[in-house]
Design an enzyme around this catalytic site. Sequence first.
Site, PDB file in Angstrom:
ATOM      1  N   ASP A  77       0.826  -1.207   0.000  1.00 47.49           N
ATOM      2  CA  ASP A  77       0.000   0.000   0.000  1.00 47.49           C
ATOM      3  C   ASP A  77       0.857   1.253   0.000  1.00 47.49           C
ATOM      4  O   ASP A  77       1.656   1.460   0.913  1.00 47.49           O
ATOM      5  CB  ASP A  77      -0.900  -0.014   1.246  1.00 47.49           C
ATOM      6  CG  ASP A  77      -1.821   1.185   1.288  1.00 47.49           C
ATOM      7  OD1 ASP A  77      -2.082   1.782   0.228  1.00 47.49           O
ATOM      8  OD2 ASP A  77      -2.279   1.529   2.390  1.00 47.49           O
ATOM      9  N   GLY A  79      -0.559   4.185   0.152  1.00 44.38           N
ATOM     10  CA  GLY A  79      -1.370   5.212   0.796  1.00 44.38           C
ATOM     11  C   GLY A  79      -1.309   5.183   2.307  1.00 44.38           C
ATOM     12  O   GLY A  79      -2.020   5.927   2.974  1.00 44.38           O
ATOM     13  N   TYR A 123      -8.644   2.859   8.023  1.00 41.55           N
ATOM     14  CA  TYR A 123      -8.498   3.271   6.631  1.00 41.55           C
ATOM     15  C   TYR A 123      -9.703   4.109   6.231  1.00 41.55           C
ATOM     16  O   TYR A 123     -10.584   4.374   7.043  1.00 41.55           O
ATOM     17  CB  TYR A 123      -8.313   2.036   5.743  1.00 41.55           C
ATOM     18  CG  TYR A 123      -7.039   1.282   6.052  1.00 41.55           C
ATOM     19  CD1 TYR A 123      -5.813   1.750   5.600  1.00 41.55           C
ATOM     20  CD2 TYR A 123      -7.062   0.135   6.828  1.00 41.55           C
ATOM     21  CE1 TYR A 123      -4.640   1.072   5.893  1.00 41.55           C
ATOM     22  CE2 TYR A 123      -5.900  -0.550   7.125  1.00 41.55           C
ATOM     23  CZ  TYR A 123      -4.688  -0.083   6.658  1.00 41.55           C
ATOM     24  OH  TYR A 123      -3.537  -0.743   6.956  1.00 41.55           O
ATOM     25  N   ASP A 276      -2.169   6.070  -5.415  1.00 38.29           N
ATOM     26  CA  ASP A 276      -2.425   5.147  -4.311  1.00 38.29           C
ATOM     27  C   ASP A 276      -2.682   3.724  -4.789  1.00 38.29           C
ATOM     28  O   ASP A 276      -3.790   3.383  -5.212  1.00 38.29           O
ATOM     29  CB  ASP A 276      -3.614   5.648  -3.487  1.00 38.29           C
ATOM     30  CG  ASP A 276      -3.819   4.791  -2.247  1.00 38.29           C
ATOM     31  OD1 ASP A 276      -2.991   3.896  -1.994  1.00 38.29           O
ATOM     32  OD2 ASP A 276      -4.804   5.018  -1.537  1.00 38.29           O
ATOM     33  N   THR A 279      -5.746   1.654  -3.366  1.00 33.27           N
ATOM     34  CA  THR A 279      -7.127   1.924  -3.747  1.00 33.27           C
ATOM     35  C   THR A 279      -7.367   1.303  -5.115  1.00 33.27           C
ATOM     36  O   THR A 279      -6.570   1.487  -6.025  1.00 33.27           O
ATOM     37  CB  THR A 279      -7.386   3.448  -3.757  1.00 33.27           C
ATOM     38  OG1 THR A 279      -7.288   3.927  -2.429  1.00 33.27           O
ATOM     39  CG2 THR A 279      -8.775   3.778  -4.280  1.00 33.27           C
ATOM     40  N   THR A 280      -8.448   0.579  -5.237  1.00 33.11           N
ATOM     41  CA  THR A 280      -8.688  -0.167  -6.471  1.00 33.11           C
ATOM     42  C   THR A 280      -9.092   0.742  -7.624  1.00 33.11           C
ATOM     43  O   THR A 280      -8.609   0.596  -8.741  1.00 33.11           O
ATOM     44  CB  THR A 280      -9.805  -1.194  -6.226  1.00 33.11           C
ATOM     45  OG1 THR A 280      -9.399  -2.025  -5.137  1.00 33.11           O
ATOM     46  CG2 THR A 280     -10.025  -2.060  -7.441  1.00 33.11           C
TER      47      THR A 280
END
Length: 504
Positions: A77, A79, A123, A276, A279-280
């Site tokens: 990740d 982010g 999150y 990020d 994040t998908t």
Amino acid sequence: MNFLAGAMIAALVGSCIASPGYLKLDLHKQAPLANRLVRRQSSAGSFDAVLTPNQGLEYLVNLTVGTPPQGLAVTLDTGSSDLWIPAASAPFCKKGQCDFGSFDPSSSSTYQVVEQAGFNITYAYPGDTDAGDWGSDTITIDGSAPIDNQQIGVASVLFDHHGVMGVGYDTNEAHNDGPSGVYQSVMDNLVKSGIIDRKAFSLYLNNPEASTGSIVFGGIDTTKYTGDLVALPLQPSPDGVVKEYYVALTGVSFTDSTGKTAPLSPQGYSQATLLDAGTTNTLLTNDVFGALALGFGAVWDAGGTGAYLIPCSLSNGTGTISYSFGGEGGITIQVPLANIVGGQIYTPDDFDDPSGGCMLSMGTTGESGGFSILGDSFLRSAYAVFDLENHVAALAQADENKASTSSIVVFPTGTAVPSATATAMATGTQLTTIKPETQVPEASISGSSLILAGTPTFNLGISSSTAIAGSGPSSLGSSGACNHAPAPTAALVGLGLAAGIMGL
Ligand SMILES: *[C@@H]1O[C@H](CO)[C@@H](O)[C@H](O)[C@H]1NC(C)=O
Ligand SMILES: *[C@@H]1O[C@H](CO)[C@@H](O)[C@H](O)[C@H]1NC(C)=O
Ligand SMILES: *[C@@H]1O[C@H](CO)[C@@H](O)[C@H](O)[C@H]1NC(C)=O
């Protein structure tokens, strides 16, 4: 070796190879049991993001933790900035529901508790909190030399069913209000332990079909991109400090199947935008997203999944979204239409298109509207370099399906981004006045459940859907209260909704 079961794995036989100055590892793409939506740490009171359901592919890194080493895999990740792993004692793990392994501190001779119940990360998704003890232990990252005394969260209260390795700035750590303040993150320790020379890494997620991407800590793999690699200054977070991977997005346009280009962002657009990998989807400001969604003929499934829906056949369409960064002399990354068509969530029985209804892997940050995140549905088209010491990112167009090639230049100490051909200096801030939202129509229902597909205004190179033919009188304007039954795959996305919360 079965890392899924969190089995102990044998220690790598210690061979004393001089560090090459970088650490390259494969990222394995995998769908977890429970979905990840927005993997972005929510720093209390600073912002919020909206959720859109998604197919939740994770990019996983193999780790070992403890002595003897216990193997598990965690999501990479960009982010967030903490490493945490599920505790074997967590109820989910005891029931065998921890997707990619867990850690039993009582079986490690090198584990130390730093602060009991000292770990708690939330999150961006409300309720997405993982918490437990804060400890330290020896870790290895995909066969790296050991890093001793790495601080880690060992979570026994889980929302997520697997751990996360955040590779953001240490100043953005969730645990930096602990007894020792900012602690040495994995990125810090990779340098401190001599594995790399500069706190920098490069990310290659690879295209949606590929099962493997890669990350190079301390280096750049020049076989993974085409054209120029352009350096961009990282932009400050809303509190004025550079501590996340914001770059200046200075233009968005769409080129249709006939080669015609439509600008989607207004003149002078310069928006600090978060890169990020956790994040998908890609979440853009209201104005830009609205223009794209109308162009694709997307409809908002407000009463069902909460997703924006498009016909699945768009994955066979033609067109390219162009994202420009850095202003003059900057870099433009092109994302093909197929890359923003998410998984199927409605069959043709429920969605009035012979190809069924798929999720658009894009959205807005909702009511806040002024915030944008370029997630995996953007990053798969880019090669992205992050230099935390000099506050620089660099972007190039990804050269897809090059997982097996490799030619790595190492980041030396200093400031230059090796292989970068230019630096584009435009700055960006987050919009403070929210542009009026371009309304994306709410999904209309025909009969009791059939969702009507929208009408694209872009020429996408596919014959338009069978539309309303044969579907009886339509009850347009149906409200969110309808109860169309989702296709079985909708179980994957059972999360509705999009409540954007802005908490400045
Ligand atoms: C992690 O380890 C498992 C089991 O050893 C292996 O199958 C998998 O390919 C590894 N994943 C990565 C990302 O290296
Ligand atoms: C973690 O922090 C959140 C937000 O402060 C709080 O609501 C939650 O109860 C905490 N969880 C645990 C297990 O400490
Ligand atoms: C894409 O085109 C191929 C070949 O015509 C077809 O078999 C496939 O079903 C199409 N995919 C979608 C999602 O419509």
